[in-house]
Enzyme design. Structure first.
Site, mmCIF file in Angstrom:
data_model
loop_
_atom_site.group_PDB
_atom_site.id
_atom_site.type_symbol
_atom_site.label_atom_id
_atom_site.label_comp_id
_atom_site.label_asym_id
_atom_site.label_seq_id
_atom_site.Cartn_x
_atom_site.Cartn_y
_atom_site.Cartn_z
ATOM 1 N N ASP A 141 -110.800 -54.046 -20.524
ATOM 2 C CA ASP A 141 -111.935 -55.112 -20.958
ATOM 3 C C ASP A 141 -111.248 -56.231 -21.414
ATOM 4 O O ASP A 141 -112.137 -57.204 -21.395
ATOM 5 C CB ASP A 141 -112.671 -54.414 -22.026
ATOM 6 N N ARG A 189 -118.554 -54.115 -21.447
ATOM 7 C CA ARG A 189 -119.754 -53.917 -22.020
ATOM 8 C C ARG A 189 -120.307 -54.977 -22.532
ATOM 9 O O ARG A 189 -121.469 -55.577 -22.569
ATOM 10 C CB ARG A 189 -119.497 -52.764 -23.122
ATOM 11 N N TYR A 295 -114.122 -45.416 -12.574
ATOM 12 C CA TYR A 295 -112.384 -44.818 -12.972
ATOM 13 C C TYR A 295 -111.549 -45.513 -11.852
ATOM 14 O O TYR A 295 -110.478 -45.386 -12.426
ATOM 15 C CB TYR A 295 -112.236 -43.410 -12.912
ATOM 16 N N GLN A 297 -111.253 -48.379 -10.636
ATOM 17 C CA GLN A 297 -110.886 -49.657 -11.207
ATOM 18 C C GLN A 297 -109.698 -49.553 -12.131
ATOM 19 O O GLN A 297 -108.719 -50.523 -12.472
ATOM 20 C CB GLN A 297 -111.791 -50.528 -11.397
#
Length: 418
Positions: A141, A189, A295, A297
């Site tokens: 992220d 997110r 998953y 990536q």
């Protein structure tokens, strides 16, 4: 006199290079003659007193970890609350550390893991137990603050850019008589870093991706559909990249699965891509294909960035040195000193400045229309996906990965009851 042991554990979603950090931790600790245990499935394994003895690994096996995706020792999503709310669990951790003479604790993860490492360091200090805690950064992220980037992100970014580039070529070839719109969903997110990485696939306005939807921008259905329609009319097809965390004007996730949460208490997201695909099909009558790499990536070691691999190993090595030097409650951060050529170094940063703080995409990185990246964002992202981190291939033509089979340390305490 014993120097004590180092305990390493992995937490949260794994990456293509988290085992590279583990490899560097094990190699550096061994060079410093510090025995290493590894928690089975992160903090959960420590609570259960399930720890692997890594002393049986050979040097070549430790090196092989660096080209193996996933979490070699198992990971978990397990959120510890405050020291007061979860006093019994923290005491259990301290009991395990004492029973096995653990004097250094390295927790490899993201925001929640940094918070856990910080709390354990505070607990040890309050209890008078000599324990040095260091967080090792990791997350696709890319949302840890202060550090220039997070190990794991560069490889996931490279996978995203390559996948969007190649899929767009496919869509363009079939657009006249088949698919007009292709929707690609990425992780993220609250921060749109991976979505932004897709922007590296194109150089001009006509190049895919034509639309990027960021969590930092509220989703407007009418504006989105108008942009899709305009793009197909002018270019012949439209490639859309959407972050899983995109929200509607009422503050809800576009892809939120009603009432479902993960182990950290975060809303469990459904699929933004299929929702957008259905929206385009119903409103515009166009043929749409969509994909959610999920998953893929974060596990695609065969497409890992060499820069990402180098940084993953650098923070692992630095974490050991910081711990052995008595730097408690810190994280080795990547500090950028130049864009081209890309230059960086490692500096320790207090966990109190990192834990529970998210780094989102700055406004200067998002195009004014909200559908793409700026030149400044491209300058930031481009160095992180550079270089192909080679993976050895077997006779069957597939990558060779190493999956350690290690003995568990003999337990000394009573079984943990949650």
């Amino acid at each position: 006199m014993s120097k004590g042991r180092l305990l390493y554990a992995q937490s949260g979603g794994v990456t293509a290079v988290i085992n590279a950090s583990a490899s560097a931790v094990l190699a550096q600790a061994r060079a410093r003659r510090i025995p290493v245990y590894a928690g089975k499935n992160g903090i959960l394994g420590i609570l259960r007193e399930q720890m692997f003895d890594t002393s049986v690994l050979t040097s070549s096996e430790i090196k092989a970890l660096a080209h193996t995706p996933g979490g070699a020792f198992g990971s978990c999503r397990y959120k510890l609350k405050s020291l007061e709310q979860d006093a019994a669990q923290y005491q259990r951790l301290l009991d395990v550390f004492k029973a096995h003479d653990i004097r250094f604790f390295l927790y490899n993860g993201g925001n929640d893991s940094a918070d856990t490492a910080l709390k354990i360091s505070q607990l040890a200090q309050q209890s008078g137990y000599a324990l040095t805690c260091v967080a090792v950064p990791k997350t696709v992220d890319n949302d840890l603050v202060i550090t220039d980037c997070c190990p794991g992100f560069g490889s996931a970014a490279r996978y995203t850019a390559v996948s969007v580039l190649e899929a767009a070529i496919d869509v363009e070839a079939m657009a006249e008589t088949s698919t007009k719109v292709f929707v690609y969903e990425v992780m993220g997110r609250h921060a749109g870093w991976l979505a932004a990485a897709a922007g590296l696939a194109g150089e001009t306005a006509k190049d895919a991706p034509h639309i990027i939807l960021f969590p930092e921008r509220i989703f407007d259905r009418a504006v989105f559909l108008a942009k899709v329609k305009e793009t197909v009319a002018s270019i012949g097809y439209c490639v859309v990249v959407v972050s899983e965390g995109v929200k509607t004007p009422d503050g809800k996730f576009l892809a939120q699965a009603e009432g479902s949460v993960d182990a950290f208490g975060h809303s469990q997201l459904g699929g933004a891509a299929p929702m957008l695909a259905g929206m385009v099909k119903d409103a515009l009558g166009m043929k749409v294909h969509w994909t959610v790499p999920d998953y893929l990536q974060r596990s695609a070691r065969h497409l890992a960035s060499q820069v990402d691999l180098d940084q993953a190993m650098a923070v692992g090595k630095a974490a050991v040195e910081l711990a052995l030097s008595g730097n408690n409650g810190v994280m080795p951060a990547i500090i950028r000193t130049a864009d081209a050529p890309y230059r960086w170094h490692i500096d320790p940063v207090p966990l109190s400045r990192i834990a529970n703080v998210e780094k989102k995409m700055p406004d200067a990185f998002i195009r004014k229309d909200g559908f793409g990246i700026t030149a400044a964002c491209r300058r930031y992202l481009a160095p992180l996906i550079q270089g192909q981190a080679a993976v050895p291939l077997g006779k069957n033509g597939l990558p060779v990965h190493f999956k350690p089979k290690l003995p568990l340390v003999k337990k000394k305490l009573k079984a943990w009851v949650k």
